[in-house]
Enzyme design. Structure first.
Site, PDB file in Angstrom:
ATOM      1  N   HIS A   1      -4.093   1.439   7.848  1.00 25.13           N
ATOM      2  CA  HIS A   1      -2.727   1.991   7.915  1.00 25.13           C
ATOM      3  C   HIS A   1      -2.590   3.167   6.938  1.00 25.13           C
ATOM      4  O   HIS A   1      -2.026   4.210   7.288  1.00 25.13           O
ATOM      5  CB  HIS A   1      -1.751   0.848   7.587  1.00 25.13           C
ATOM      6  CG  HIS A   1      -0.306   1.206   7.485  1.00 25.13           C
ATOM      7  ND1 HIS A   1       0.659   0.718   8.343  1.00 25.13           N
ATOM      8  CD2 HIS A   1       0.369   1.984   6.602  1.00 25.13           C
ATOM      9  CE1 HIS A   1       1.845   1.197   8.003  1.00 25.13           C
ATOM     10  NE2 HIS A   1       1.705   1.963   6.942  1.00 25.13           N
ATOM     11  N   GLU A   2      -3.147   3.008   5.727  1.00 27.74           N
ATOM     12  CA  GLU A   2      -3.032   4.071   4.707  1.00 27.74           C
ATOM     13  C   GLU A   2      -3.884   5.295   5.070  1.00 27.74           C
ATOM     14  O   GLU A   2      -3.440   6.435   4.879  1.00 27.74           O
ATOM     15  CB  GLU A   2      -3.435   3.542   3.321  1.00 27.74           C
ATOM     16  CG  GLU A   2      -2.665   2.340   2.804  1.00 27.74           C
ATOM     17  CD  GLU A   2      -1.167   2.423   2.946  1.00 27.74           C
ATOM     18  OE1 GLU A   2      -0.618   3.535   3.027  1.00 27.74           O
ATOM     19  OE2 GLU A   2      -0.542   1.357   2.995  1.00 27.74           O
TER      20      GLU A   2
ATOM     21  N   CYS B   1       6.266  -0.303   7.454  1.00 32.87           N
ATOM     22  CA  CYS B   1       5.894   0.902   6.709  1.00 32.87           C
ATOM     23  C   CYS B   1       7.077   1.349   5.862  1.00 32.87           C
ATOM     24  O   CYS B   1       8.206   1.380   6.348  1.00 32.87           O
ATOM     25  CB  CYS B   1       5.508   2.016   7.684  1.00 32.87           C
ATOM     26  SG  CYS B   1       5.019   3.542   6.869  1.00 32.87           S
ATOM     27  N   LEU B   2       6.801   1.695   4.624  1.00 34.72           N
ATOM     28  CA  LEU B   2       7.865   2.155   3.723  1.00 34.72           C
ATOM     29  C   LEU B   2       8.491   3.455   4.217  1.00 34.72           C
ATOM     30  O   LEU B   2       9.614   3.775   3.841  1.00 34.72           O
ATOM     31  CB  LEU B   2       7.315   2.323   2.301  1.00 34.72           C
ATOM     32  CG  LEU B   2       6.837   1.028   1.627  1.00 34.72           C
ATOM     33  CD1 LEU B   2       6.123   1.338   0.322  1.00 34.72           C
ATOM     34  CD2 LEU B   2       7.997   0.065   1.401  1.00 34.72           C
TER      35      LEU B   2
ATOM     36  N   GLN C   1       2.920   9.942   1.871  1.00 31.94           N
ATOM     37  CA  GLN C   1       4.279   9.390   1.909  1.00 31.94           C
ATOM     38  C   GLN C   1       5.159   9.888   0.764  1.00 31.94           C
ATOM     39  O   GLN C   1       6.377   9.802   0.843  1.00 31.94           O
ATOM     40  CB  GLN C   1       4.223   7.853   1.858  1.00 31.94           C
ATOM     41  CG  GLN C   1       3.644   7.251   3.121  1.00 31.94           C
ATOM     42  CD  GLN C   1       3.506   5.756   2.988  1.00 31.94           C
ATOM     43  OE1 GLN C   1       2.537   5.277   2.416  1.00 31.94           O
ATOM     44  NE2 GLN C   1       4.482   5.012   3.488  1.00 31.94           N
TER      45      GLN C   1
ATOM     46  N   HIS D   1      -2.126   7.421   7.446  1.00 31.60           N
ATOM     47  CA  HIS D   1      -1.144   8.313   6.798  1.00 31.60           C
ATOM     48  C   HIS D   1      -1.828   9.598   6.321  1.00 31.60           C
ATOM     49  O   HIS D   1      -1.291  10.696   6.497  1.00 31.60           O
ATOM     50  CB  HIS D   1      -0.490   7.637   5.592  1.00 31.60           C
ATOM     51  CG  HIS D   1       0.663   6.733   5.912  1.00 31.60           C
ATOM     52  ND1 HIS D   1       1.784   7.152   6.590  1.00 31.60           N
ATOM     53  CD2 HIS D   1       0.891   5.436   5.604  1.00 31.60           C
ATOM     54  CE1 HIS D   1       2.648   6.131   6.695  1.00 31.60           C
ATOM     55  NE2 HIS D   1       2.122   5.081   6.106  1.00 31.60           N
TER      56      HIS D   1
ATOM     57  N   GLY E   1       0.845  -1.190   0.000  1.00 33.78           N
ATOM     58  CA  GLY E   1       0.000   0.000   0.000  1.00 33.78           C
ATOM     59  C   GLY E   1       0.877   1.236   0.000  1.00 33.78           C
ATOM     60  O   GLY E   1       2.075   1.150   0.319  1.00 33.78           O
TER      61      GLY E   1
HETATM   62  O1  GNR Z   1       4.163  -2.618   2.542  1.00 29.96           O
HETATM   63  C1  GNR Z   1       3.541  -2.471   3.604  1.00 29.96           C
HETATM   64  N1  GNR Z   1       3.253  -3.571   4.359  1.00 29.96           N
HETATM   65  C2  GNR Z   1       2.397  -3.540   5.439  1.00 29.96           C
HETATM   66  C3  GNR Z   1       2.385  -4.657   6.269  1.00 29.96           C
HETATM   67  C4  GNR Z   1       1.536  -4.703   7.360  1.00 29.96           C
HETATM   68  C5  GNR Z   1       0.704  -3.639   7.619  1.00 29.96           C
HETATM   69  C6  GNR Z   1       0.715  -2.518   6.810  1.00 29.96           C
HETATM   70  C7  GNR Z   1       1.554  -2.476   5.721  1.00 29.96           C
HETATM   71  S1  GNR Z   1       1.550  -1.084   4.671  1.00 29.96           S
HETATM   72  C8  GNR Z   1       3.166  -1.115   4.064  1.00 29.96           C
HETATM   73  C9  GNR Z   1       3.361  -0.056   3.000  1.00 29.96           C
HETATM   74  C10 GNR Z   1       3.191   1.314   3.625  1.00 29.96           C
HETATM   75  O2  GNR Z   1       3.998   1.854   4.327  1.00 29.96           O
HETATM   76  N2  GNR Z   1       2.058   1.902   3.413  1.00 29.96           N
HETATM   77  O3  GNR Z   1       1.797   3.091   3.971  1.00 29.96           O
HETATM   78 NI    NI Z   2       3.010   3.178   5.780  1.00 32.75          NI
END
Ligand code: GNR
Ligand code: NI
Length: 167
Positions: free
Chosen positions: A133-134, A91-92, A51, A137, A46
């Site tokens: 999670h997104e 998270c990236l 980001q 952000h 995601g």
């Molecule tokens: O790549 C991602 N893997 C992930 C694994 C578990 C819970 C959430 C994520 S999102 C993350 C990519 C990211 O940072 N999205 O904002």
């Molecule tokens: Ni993230």
């Protein structure tokens, strides 16, 4: 297409609250395509516009193994949530950090696709976790800030150390 630069925690710009998308135009489609490419190359499941330092309410998600199930969600809103689930997240924007986070187990999301068509998505499991999670952000929240202050401080130290090592 282009690969976009991903902001890294604790960059203050990750705390910006994104504004709703108003125009479903060519620029939006290009941004979504660039975000998708950036997500696939990273690789991640995601990516939120926040980001890549674009403070508009747009996320891309693809939790498939085959990486061919891209979902573009514009102005996503959680309209129902229930249950609780705890799982390890990454998270990236926080590279190398993986921690258990609690989320709603089941959500219903209202959003629009890149053409402005309304979508309603019901999600559980990894998709539900990823969408929450997104959307966090877009609201200027990063998953590590859900942890205790002690854990967050340890993570900040580790990120500083990793930063020094890549210089
Ligand atoms: O790549 C991602 N893997 C992930 C694994 C578990 C819970 C959430 C994520 S999102 C993350 C990519 C990211 O940072 N999205 O904002
Ligand atoms: Ni993230």
């Amino acid at each position: 297409m282009a690969i976009l630069n991903i902001l890294h925690y604790p960059d203050e710009r990750l705390h910006t609250v994104a504004k709703p998308v108003k125009q479903f135009d060519a620029r939006l489609k290009q941004l979504a395509a660039d975000m998708a490419e950036t997500m696939y190359v990273a690789p991640g499941i995601g990516l939120a516009a926040t980001q890549v330092n674009v403070h508009e309410r747009l996320i891309v998600v693809d939790i498939s193994e085959t990486k061919d199930k891209l979902q573009i969600l514009v102005n996503p809103e959680i309209i129902e949530m229930d249950g609780k689930t705890k799982s390890e997240e990454g998270c990236l924007s926080v590279p190398g950090i993986y921690e258990e986070v609690e989320r709603a187990e089941h959500i219903v999301v209202k959003a629009f696709d890149e053409t402005g068509k309304e979508l309603r998505i019901e999600a559980t499991g990894l998709l539900a976790i990823c969408i929450q999670h997104e959307i966090d952000h877009l609201d200027g929240k990063v998953f590590v800030e859900k942890l205790s202050r002690l854990k967050l401080n340890r993570i900040l130290q580790k990120l500083k150390k990793n930063q020094r090592q890549t210089m």
